[in-house]
Write a protein that holds these residues in place. Structure first.
Motif, short mmCIF file in Angstrom:
data_model
loop_
_atom_site.label_atom_id
_atom_site.label_comp_id
_atom_site.label_asym_id
_atom_site.label_seq_id
_atom_site.Cartn_x
_atom_site.Cartn_y
_atom_site.Cartn_z
N HIS A 105 -3.46 -7.90 6.64
CA HIS A 105 -2.94 -6.86 5.75
C HIS A 105 -1.41 -6.85 5.70
N THR A 113 2.54 1.23 2.71
CA THR A 113 2.03 0.41 1.61
C THR A 113 2.79 0.75 0.34
N THR A 158 3.15 1.51 -3.44
CA THR A 158 2.23 2.00 -4.47
C THR A 158 3.04 2.26 -5.75
N ASN A 162 0.87 -10.97 1.64
CA ASN A 162 0.19 -9.70 1.85
C ASN A 162 1.10 -8.53 1.47
N GLU A 163 0.54 -7.33 1.33
CA GLU A 163 1.31 -6.20 0.81
C GLU A 163 1.80 -5.23 1.86
N GLY A 164 1.11 -5.09 2.99
CA GLY A 164 1.46 -4.07 3.96
C GLY A 164 2.84 -4.27 4.56
N GLU A 213 3.69 2.12 9.61
CA GLU A 213 2.99 1.24 8.67
C GLU A 213 2.97 1.91 7.31
N ASP A 223 1.36 5.16 5.86
CA ASP A 223 -0.05 5.24 6.22
C ASP A 223 -0.25 5.67 7.66
#
Length: 267
Positions: free
Chosen positions: A63, A26, A28, A2-4, A24, A35
């Protein structure tokens, strides 16, 4: 995987939710985007049991791919050898079993007696602590975080086939979430920031601002959460945790300074 990314400034206090903060984020193309940033009590309540249960549920969410938590994941090999059969799994069993210590004070006392008998020194640090300037895992300042973090958080996560506590557990094709040990002071030091003096002292807010600016310069998009990091040093520590966690998610793997069983502070 997962990416989170989840960065956790941990607390072993009885009202753990008041001091435990989570960032938290992400990854990019523009950089690491923050976030959310929140105090645990705003999500899961104040008490340890509810907070740790809520944190474990969040970590195992679909996530979340990589998690960094700010507490010692293991003990010096000297203590592991005497109390835990020399293994990290033995540590989980020791703290989770009926024969082990039942609170942070007895945990610290038993570790100190063990170390004194083995090496004639009570407070022994892991090799990774020596490398990163961290404290002994069972001193008065750290004993609650180590005891509850290992017993009530890692003890739950280590049982899951889809979660790997690194470097003690190998990642497999079933692993969707990796969990690593971080230390905000070491992260700030690596970034050339204020390692000290940004908490409850005169001029702390300005130093927190300098730390946030340095992190932002590393393509971390803090956005509207900047004020939270300026207002609260625990929140800022969770941001530092998230920055290191994102590096781990991107493939950074520091070579452990000592035995794998002692764990490794990631930066």
């Amino acid at each position: 995987m997962n990416e989170g990314v989840l960065g956790v400034d941990f607390s072993g206090a009885s009202a753990a939710g008041d001091a435990l903060w989570v960032t938290e984020a992400t990854p990019t193309p523009r950089g690491l985007r923050v976030d959310e940033c929140y105090r645990a009590s705003d999500r899961w309540g104040g008490g340890r049991e509810a907070v740790y249960a809520g944190l474990c549920d969040r970590i195992t969410d679909d996530h979340i791919g990589t998690v960094g938590m700010d507490f010692p994941f293991s003990l010096p090999q000297t203590v592991l050898d005497a109390q835990c059969g020399g293994s990290w799994t033995g540590l989980l069993e020791w703290l989770g079993g009926s024969e082990g210590p039942n609170d942070p004070r007895s945990f610290s006392q038993r570790c100190r007696r063990t170390a004194e008998m083995a090496v004639e020194k009570r407070d022994v640090r892991r090799e990774t602590d020596l490398r990163r300037g961290a404290l002994c895992p069972y001193t008065n300042r750290t004993r609650s975080m180590t005891f509850y973090g290992v017993r009530d958080v890692l003890g739950r996560l280590a049982q899951r086939a889809d979660t790997a506590v690194v470097p003690m557990q190998d990642e497999t094709d079933k692993t969707t979430t990796r969990v690593c040990e971080v230390y905000p002071a070491a992260t700030f030091s690596w970034l050339g920031c204020y390692r000290e003096g940004y908490k409850n002292v005169e001029g702390a807010r300005g130093r927190r601002g300098a730390n946030v600016d340095a992190i932002s310069d590393c393509s971390v998009l803090v956005g509207a959460h900047r004020r939270q990091y300026l207002d609260n040093h625990d929140a800022l520590d969770s941001l530092a945790a998230a920055v290191t966690t994102a590096r781990v998610a991107d493939g950074a793997r520091p070579t452990p300074a000592g035995p794998i069983t002692e764990g490794c502070i990631h930066v």
